[in-house]
Structures are given as C-alpha cells and as structure tokens.
Write a protein that holds these residues in place. Structure first.
Motif, PDB file in Angstrom:
ATOM      1  N   GLY A  92       5.716   3.352  -2.695  1.00 11.11           N
ATOM      2  CA  GLY A  92       4.402   3.463  -2.069  1.00 11.11           C
ATOM      3  C   GLY A  92       4.303   4.661  -1.141  1.00 11.11           C
ATOM      4  O   GLY A  92       5.209   5.480  -1.024  1.00 11.11           O
ATOM      5  N   LYS A  93       3.150   4.753  -0.467  1.00 10.97           N
ATOM      6  CA  LYS A  93       2.876   5.883   0.424  1.00 10.97           C
ATOM      7  C   LYS A  93       3.344   5.582   1.842  1.00 10.97           C
ATOM      8  O   LYS A  93       3.087   4.514   2.376  1.00 10.97           O
ATOM      9  N   GLU A 116      14.819  12.754  -3.021  1.00 15.17           N
ATOM     10  CA  GLU A 116      15.753  12.757  -4.140  1.00 15.17           C
ATOM     11  C   GLU A 116      16.414  11.390  -4.300  1.00 15.17           C
ATOM     12  O   GLU A 116      16.764  10.985  -5.409  1.00 15.17           O
ATOM     13  N   LEU A 117      16.563  10.672  -3.190  1.00 13.26           N
ATOM     14  CA  LEU A 117      17.170   9.344  -3.217  1.00 13.26           C
ATOM     15  C   LEU A 117      16.153   8.251  -3.515  1.00 13.26           C
ATOM     16  O   LEU A 117      16.477   7.241  -4.125  1.00 13.26           O
ATOM     17  N   GLN A 118      14.919   8.455  -3.041  1.00 19.85           N
ATOM     18  CA  GLN A 118      13.859   7.448  -3.188  1.00 19.85           C
ATOM     19  C   GLN A 118      12.617   8.112  -3.803  1.00 19.85           C
ATOM     20  O   GLN A 118      11.634   8.376  -3.124  1.00 19.85           O
ATOM     21  N   PRO A 119      12.648   8.391  -5.094  1.00 20.65           N
ATOM     22  CA  PRO A 119      11.544   9.133  -5.731  1.00 20.65           C
ATOM     23  C   PRO A 119      10.235   8.356  -5.808  1.00 20.65           C
ATOM     24  O   PRO A 119       9.193   8.955  -6.108  1.00 20.65           O
ATOM     25  N   ASN A 120      10.255   7.042  -5.548  1.00 21.12           N
ATOM     26  CA  ASN A 120       9.025   6.251  -5.639  1.00 21.12           C
ATOM     27  C   ASN A 120       8.257   6.188  -4.324  1.00 21.12           C
ATOM     28  O   ASN A 120       7.254   5.483  -4.225  1.00 21.12           O
ATOM     29  N   VAL A 121       8.729   6.918  -3.316  1.00 24.43           N
ATOM     30  CA  VAL A 121       8.035   6.955  -2.028  1.00 24.43           C
ATOM     31  C   VAL A 121       7.281   8.275  -1.919  1.00 24.43           C
ATOM     32  O   VAL A 121       7.851   9.350  -2.092  1.00 24.43           O
ATOM     33  N   ASP A 122       5.989   8.193  -1.647  1.00 23.80           N
ATOM     34  CA  ASP A 122       5.154   9.369  -1.414  1.00 23.80           C
ATOM     35  C   ASP A 122       4.917   9.509   0.087  1.00 23.80           C
ATOM     36  O   ASP A 122       4.672   8.524   0.783  1.00 23.80           O
ATOM     37  N   PHE A 123       4.950  10.735   0.583  1.00 24.77           N
ATOM     38  CA  PHE A 123       4.769  10.984   2.002  1.00 24.77           C
ATOM     39  C   PHE A 123       3.415  11.631   2.281  1.00 24.77           C
ATOM     40  O   PHE A 123       2.959  12.508   1.539  1.00 24.77           O
ATOM     41  N   GLU A 124       2.796  11.161   3.340  1.00 26.20           N
ATOM     42  CA  GLU A 124       1.622  11.829   3.898  1.00 26.20           C
ATOM     43  C   GLU A 124       1.978  12.177   5.342  1.00 26.20           C
ATOM     44  O   GLU A 124       2.058  11.306   6.208  1.00 26.20           O
TER      45      GLU A 124
END
Length: 316
Positions: A92-93, A116-124
């Motif tokens: 998630g975001k 690179e370790l947690q590709p399913n996390v999106d950052f804002e």
C-alpha cells in the motif's frame, strides 16, 4: 436494524430454502430469522421471498438482490482479511513528511533501498520546513529534525542527532582569511538561514551571537541548500546542518570554518500515532530507518572530520 446482518441472514435463507435450516446454521431462533427477513423487506419496500406452508421462493427482485448481497458480503470478507493482514505484509501507500535537507540527502536514498526489499509499498513524500499536523493531513508518519520533539501524545523514536557547522567557499577564505575563533566572525560576512527549529538563528554555546554577527542582512534564505550555494558563490560564512555540509565539504566545494564549533544541535526522530495495530509497511519502514539512518549520519560525521584538517591554506 443491522443491515449487513440482515443481508447475511437473507442469503443463508435463500441458500437453504428454509427459515429453520438457516436459523440452525447461524445459531439463531427461527422467529428471529423470519423477523429479520421481514424487516429487511420493509426497509427495502420490496418483496424478496414468497412464503407458502411448504416452500420458499425468491421473487424476481429477491433474485437480483441475492446476487448483490453475495457480492457485498464477499467484499466485506476481503476487506476484513486485508485489514487484518496489514500488520503481516508490507503493501500500500505510505504517506510521510520530512524536512527538506534530511529528506533530500538521506530519506530519498533510504526509500530507494527499502523499495528493493518491499516493492509493494508506494511512497508519497512531502518535503517542507513546516511540520504538518500528522493526523489532520493524513500522514502515516513524519520525520522531525527539530531541536526538541513536542509532547504531542504521539510515539516518537530517535533516529540520531545532528548539528550545524560553519562553512565558507574557498574563494571567500582566500580573500578574507580563515577565522581562528568565534569572535573573529565579527569581521566576516555571515549568511543567515531562516530555520523554524532555531528562530534565534546561530546558537553557539557560550557566545551571544547577536553581539558577534553583524546585524547587516546581506543574505537570508529559508532552505539550507540555498544558503550552502550562496557560500559556494563566496558570499560569506554560513551555518548549515551537517548532512548538507558533508556533501559539499567532501567535494571541496566548501571549507570548514572553526571546525571545533558544533552549533544548533538537533534530534532526528520519527513520529507516528500509535504502536497498536501498526501497519507492516509503517513498522518495517521505521525499523529500516532506525537501522540505516544513524549509519548515514555517522558517515556525514566522518566526512566533516576529514574536511576539518585544513584542505585549504588561505592567503594572508
């Protein structure tokens, strides 16, 4: 009336074709199940089930409503599983805020490594000098580079400490000389950084800087990178955070001035609302910050120490 519970009862009645069988499967009484379906029909103002003494039959409206109910109940189950699993898997975001300097020099690089370790996390990521209202503006966490962390009722974990150092451009030092003690700054042009964490400006223990720094405002700006650039342009002596100074000192673009001085001490902290039911993305990101940001701050320290030994001999 619990509309979701009534929908679940209706679906079970439709599947079993019997109020009694549905009641047994749910652990309710038959009158409770019958009454629940009746109340649902009243609520909808539509007949869902035709009842006879021998069997039940869905109306046309009931058939369509049954499919909707099944889809809604399935979505609810998925939502529950997703919410319950948020503490197990990082996805998630993640919305966060950081001050400009620490964000530019360290946080963005750490986000790249974490991703690179947690590709399913999106950052804002929002960068600014003004600390936002964590809850009102919907942030998962904020990075604070304030000298004091306010008692807000939130959780604050230390990520390390930093300080500010005096620097100037090589050209300025060649022309004006290198001050040997704090009092010598009276003879120099001192550039001003407007920092909300230090509204008084330069804070050096044991000195009244208002008496040392000329009140003449030659240049004032509110971003540390900009004051560093002004120093590179040989406009004067600046006081900038160590993480801003390290990049330029390491390249020889700035020279340490009075390397024994550590001013404007500040704590770097991560602040978030609660330890309870912490999302995996927030928890793992905080753990990553706690492990790697102190390492980067120590590297800044190493660079500044190596740049304090005199990479420039000023002409007198």
């Amino acid at each position: 009336m619990d509309i979701v519970q009534s929908m679940q009862i209706f679906v079970r009645v439709a599947e079993f074709g019997s109020f009694t069988a549905a009641a047994d499967s749910l652990g309710y009484s038959t009158p409770h199940v019958s009454r629940s379906v009746s109340e649902l029909e009243v609520h909808l103002r539509a007949k869902l089930i035709n009842r006879t003494t021998r069997k039940l039959a869905l109306t046309e409206v009931g058939v369509r409503y049954l499919e909707r109910c099944k889809a809604i109940i399935e979505d609810l189950k998925l939502a529950e599983l997703e919410a319950a699993g948020a503490h197990l898997e990082a996805f998630g975001k993640l919305r966060m805020h950081s001050p400009n300097g620490i964000g530019h020099y360290h946080i963005i690089s750490l986000i790249a490594q974490y991703s690179e370790l947690q590709p399913n996390v999106d950052f804002e990521l929002n960068l600014s000098q003004v600390t936002p209202d964590l809850l009102a503006e919907g942030y998962d966490l904020i990075i604070s580079a304030d000298s004091r962390v306010p008692d807000s009722g939130f959780i604050a974990q230390s990520l390390g400490t930093t300080y500010s150092v005096l620097c100037a451009g090589p050209g300025y030092i060649r022309e004006h000389g290198l001050p040997e003690e704090v009092g010598d700054l009276k003879a120099h042009t001192c550039l001003r950084l407007h920092d909300p964490a230090f509204p008084k400006g330069w804070e050096i223990d044991g000195y009244d800087m208002d008496e040392i720094i000329s009140p003449r405002q030659t240049f004032t700006v509110n971003v540390a990178d900009s004051i560093a650039q002004a120093a590179k342009e040989n406009m004067g002596v600046c006081l900038i955070p160590s993480y801003v100074a390290a990049a330029s000192v390491g390249k020889g673009e700035l020279v340490r001035v009075l390397p024994q001085v550590r001013a404007n001490q500040r704590s770097i902290s991560v602040i978030y609302p609660s330890r309870h039911f912490l999302d995996a993305k927030v928890r793992t990101w905080i753990e990553f910050l706690k492990k790697h940001l102190p390492e980067r701050l120590m590297e800044d320290e190493r660079v500044l120490r190596s740049g304090a030994s005199g990479i420039l001999t000023p002409a007198r």
